[in-house]
Motif scaffolding. Sequence first.
Motif, PDB file in Angstrom:
ATOM      1  N   GLU A 146       1.919 -24.482  -6.700  1.00 46.42           N
ATOM      2  CA  GLU A 146       3.387 -24.458  -6.762  1.00 46.42           C
ATOM      3  C   GLU A 146       3.900 -25.515  -5.778  1.00 46.42           C
ATOM      4  O   GLU A 146       3.626 -25.427  -4.581  1.00 46.42           O
ATOM      5  CB  GLU A 146       3.900 -23.079  -6.346  1.00 46.42           C
ATOM      6  N   GLY A 167       6.933 -26.598  -3.859  1.00 47.27           N
ATOM      7  CA  GLY A 167       8.229 -26.037  -3.463  1.00 47.27           C
ATOM      8  C   GLY A 167       8.213 -24.538  -3.677  1.00 47.27           C
ATOM      9  O   GLY A 167       8.212 -24.053  -4.806  1.00 47.27           O
ATOM     10  N   TYR A 169      10.011 -22.228  -1.287  1.00 48.58           N
ATOM     11  CA  TYR A 169      11.184 -21.637  -0.635  1.00 48.58           C
ATOM     12  C   TYR A 169      10.774 -20.405   0.183  1.00 48.58           C
ATOM     13  O   TYR A 169      10.296 -20.547   1.284  1.00 48.58           O
ATOM     14  CB  TYR A 169      12.265 -21.327  -1.674  1.00 48.58           C
ATOM     15  N   THR A 171       8.404 -16.457  -6.008  1.00 48.39           N
ATOM     16  CA  THR A 171       7.765 -16.792  -7.287  1.00 48.39           C
ATOM     17  C   THR A 171       6.249 -16.860  -7.128  1.00 48.39           C
ATOM     18  O   THR A 171       5.493 -16.428  -8.020  1.00 48.39           O
ATOM     19  CB  THR A 171       8.345 -18.114  -7.838  1.00 48.39           C
ATOM     20  N   ASP A 229       4.770 -26.835   0.593  1.00 43.09           N
ATOM     21  CA  ASP A 229       6.176 -26.903   1.024  1.00 43.09           C
ATOM     22  C   ASP A 229       6.183 -27.243   2.509  1.00 43.09           C
ATOM     23  O   ASP A 229       5.457 -26.621   3.278  1.00 43.09           O
ATOM     24  CB  ASP A 229       6.856 -25.537   0.771  1.00 43.09           C
ATOM     25  N   PRO A 230       7.004 -28.203   2.926  1.00 41.70           N
ATOM     26  CA  PRO A 230       7.093 -28.497   4.364  1.00 41.70           C
ATOM     27  C   PRO A 230       8.013 -27.518   5.083  1.00 41.70           C
ATOM     28  O   PRO A 230       8.230 -27.630   6.287  1.00 41.70           O
ATOM     29  CB  PRO A 230       7.654 -29.920   4.404  1.00 41.70           C
ATOM     30  N   PRO A 288      17.355 -26.876  -1.514  1.00 41.52           N
ATOM     31  CA  PRO A 288      17.325 -26.016  -0.322  1.00 41.52           C
ATOM     32  C   PRO A 288      16.074 -26.237   0.535  1.00 41.52           C
ATOM     33  O   PRO A 288      15.066 -26.741   0.060  1.00 41.52           O
ATOM     34  CB  PRO A 288      17.322 -24.604  -0.917  1.00 41.52           C
ATOM     35  N   GLY A 343      12.919 -24.869   2.626  1.00 44.77           N
ATOM     36  CA  GLY A 343      12.008 -23.723   2.573  1.00 44.77           C
ATOM     37  C   GLY A 343      12.103 -22.868   3.830  1.00 44.77           C
ATOM     38  O   GLY A 343      12.506 -23.348   4.894  1.00 44.77           O
ATOM     39  N   TYR A 362       4.683 -32.175   2.789  1.00 39.41           N
ATOM     40  CA  TYR A 362       5.394 -32.749   1.647  1.00 39.41           C
ATOM     41  C   TYR A 362       4.380 -32.947   0.524  1.00 39.41           C
ATOM     42  O   TYR A 362       3.229 -33.330   0.784  1.00 39.41           O
ATOM     43  CB  TYR A 362       6.032 -34.082   2.035  1.00 39.41           C
ATOM     44  N   SER A 363       4.813 -32.720  -0.698  1.00 36.89           N
ATOM     45  CA  SER A 363       3.879 -32.817  -1.832  1.00 36.89           C
ATOM     46  C   SER A 363       3.235 -34.197  -1.912  1.00 36.89           C
ATOM     47  O   SER A 363       2.061 -34.322  -2.257  1.00 36.89           O
ATOM     48  CB  SER A 363       4.592 -32.479  -3.144  1.00 36.89           C
ATOM     49  N   GLN A 364       3.993 -35.246  -1.561  1.00 34.95           N
ATOM     50  CA  GLN A 364       3.428 -36.602  -1.658  1.00 34.95           C
ATOM     51  C   GLN A 364       2.295 -36.820  -0.660  1.00 34.95           C
ATOM     52  O   GLN A 364       1.420 -37.641  -0.881  1.00 34.95           O
ATOM     53  CB  GLN A 364       4.527 -37.672  -1.491  1.00 34.95           C
ATOM     54  N   ASP A 403       8.664 -27.568  -8.468  1.00 29.13           N
ATOM     55  CA  ASP A 403       9.973 -27.043  -8.049  1.00 29.13           C
ATOM     56  C   ASP A 403      10.244 -27.447  -6.597  1.00 29.13           C
ATOM     57  O   ASP A 403      10.735 -26.659  -5.799  1.00 29.13           O
ATOM     58  CB  ASP A 403       9.959 -25.508  -8.199  1.00 29.13           C
ATOM     59  N   GLY A 404       9.891 -28.696  -6.257  1.00 26.53           N
ATOM     60  CA  GLY A 404      10.100 -29.178  -4.886  1.00 26.53           C
ATOM     61  C   GLY A 404      11.402 -29.952  -4.790  1.00 26.53           C
ATOM     62  O   GLY A 404      12.457 -29.453  -5.195  1.00 26.53           O
TER      63      GLY A 404
HETATM   64  C1  LIG Z   1      14.175 -24.626  -5.275  1.00 30.20           C
HETATM   65  S1  LIG Z   1      13.196 -24.328  -3.871  1.00 30.20           S
HETATM   66  C2  LIG Z   1      11.716 -23.629  -4.542  1.00 30.20           C
HETATM   67  C3  LIG Z   1      11.900 -22.268  -5.146  1.00 30.20           C
HETATM   68  C4  LIG Z   1      10.618 -21.534  -5.479  1.00 30.20           C
HETATM   69  N1  LIG Z   1       9.763 -22.281  -6.380  1.00 30.20           N
HETATM   70  C5  LIG Z   1      10.945 -20.199  -6.114  1.00 30.20           C
HETATM   71  O1  LIG Z   1      10.889 -20.081  -7.350  1.00 30.20           O
HETATM   72  O2  LIG Z   1      11.292 -19.279  -5.385  1.00 30.20           O
HETATM   73  C6  LIG Z   1      12.707 -25.955  -3.428  1.00 30.20           C
HETATM   74  C7  LIG Z   1      11.699 -26.010  -2.289  1.00 30.20           C
HETATM   75  O3  LIG Z   1      11.133 -27.324  -2.286  1.00 30.20           O
HETATM   76  C8  LIG Z   1      10.820 -27.651  -0.961  1.00 30.20           C
HETATM   77  N2  LIG Z   1      10.656 -29.110  -0.910  1.00 30.20           N
HETATM   78  C9  LIG Z   1      11.597 -30.076  -0.764  1.00 30.20           C
HETATM   79  N3  LIG Z   1      11.020 -31.291  -0.782  1.00 30.20           N
HETATM   80  C10 LIG Z   1       9.688 -31.102  -0.964  1.00 30.20           C
HETATM   81  C11 LIG Z   1       8.556 -31.956  -1.069  1.00 30.20           C
HETATM   82  N4  LIG Z   1       8.676 -33.294  -1.014  1.00 30.20           N
HETATM   83  N5  LIG Z   1       7.338 -31.400  -1.244  1.00 30.20           N
HETATM   84  C12 LIG Z   1       7.186 -30.053  -1.338  1.00 30.20           C
HETATM   85  N6  LIG Z   1       8.234 -29.198  -1.230  1.00 30.20           N
HETATM   86  C13 LIG Z   1       9.465 -29.705  -1.060  1.00 30.20           C
HETATM   87  C14 LIG Z   1      11.960 -27.087  -0.133  1.00 30.20           C
HETATM   88  O4  LIG Z   1      11.577 -26.895   1.215  1.00 30.20           O
HETATM   89  C15 LIG Z   1      12.240 -25.774  -0.885  1.00 30.20           C
HETATM   90  O5  LIG Z   1      11.560 -24.711  -0.296  1.00 30.20           O
END
Ligand SMILES: C[S@@+](CC[C@H](N)C(=O)[O-])C[C@H]1O[C@@H](n2cnc3c(N)ncnc32)[C@H](O)[C@@H]1O
Length: 210
Positions: free
Chosen positions: A60, A62, A64, A68, A89-90, A101, A103, A127-129, A145-146
């Motif tokens: 997964e 992202g 938060y 999920t 997720d960072p 949002p 996390g 970070y995913s990258q 979903d990041g």
């Molecule tokens: C919409 S929320 C995720 C919701 C989660 N999937 C759920 O269903 O409950 C987006 C998340 O992406 C994370 N995020 C933002 N940029 C990111 C990145 N480059 N790599 C990984 N996660 C990232 C944020 O910290 C946040 O927690």
Amino acid sequence: MVIGAQELTLRPSGVRWTVPPHAAERADAASSGMMDRGELRCLAAAALAFPWSGAEIVVEIGTYAGETACFVAETLAEEGHDAVVLSIDPFERVSGTRWNPQGKYRRYQRAVRSRGLEQRCLPLIAYSQDAAPAVPSRIGLLIVDGNHELESVRRDLELYAPKVVPGGIVFMDDYTETYPGVTTATNEFVRTHDAFELLHQSYFAILQKS
Ligand SMILES: C[S@@+](CC[C@H](N)C(=O)[O-])C[C@H]1O[C@@H](n2cnc3c(N)ncnc32)[C@H](O)[C@@H]1O
């Protein structure tokens, strides 16, 4: 069909999936501002449609507060699949905005601990990258979903979709006009990658690797 089970017909593919009754109930209970009951039901069906061999993992991007991730882990466990759910997720390192949002790591930990899922739901705080080289090419279910900006979604698909095994599923959250980065990157990706079929498109999208 099992009594209480829900049949889903995916559009445009016409593929039919079943949501077992307990998964449907759990989806209704877990419905949140991040994913509603309809989306969670479809995510449960997607997770259960993949033929888990014991080697694959869920990734997964992202998470938060982990709701999920826990939902997927519990749905799989109930059907006898013990795949790990790796959430990248960072957390608090993200500068959150209204549409992207930040996390919440303590909430993630609480969600996982309160359900006794510490050995199944694992966080990768990055970070995913940056995390991609540490993620194995054994993904059975990828949830993207990041960061929802176009370049980020493009990069997530380019870095992680090749790690999805044949028959594996990619679940794109927020495939809506509010997030043109998600719709554009997803459409581009499907157009340019023959190995991925668009099984479903509504306010989320589901792809499957051949
Ligand atoms: C919409 S929320 C995720 C919701 C989660 N999937 C759920 O269903 O409950 C987006 C998340 O992406 C994370 N995020 C933002 N940029 C990111 C990145 N480059 N790599 C990984 N996660 C990232 C944020 O910290 C946040 O927690």
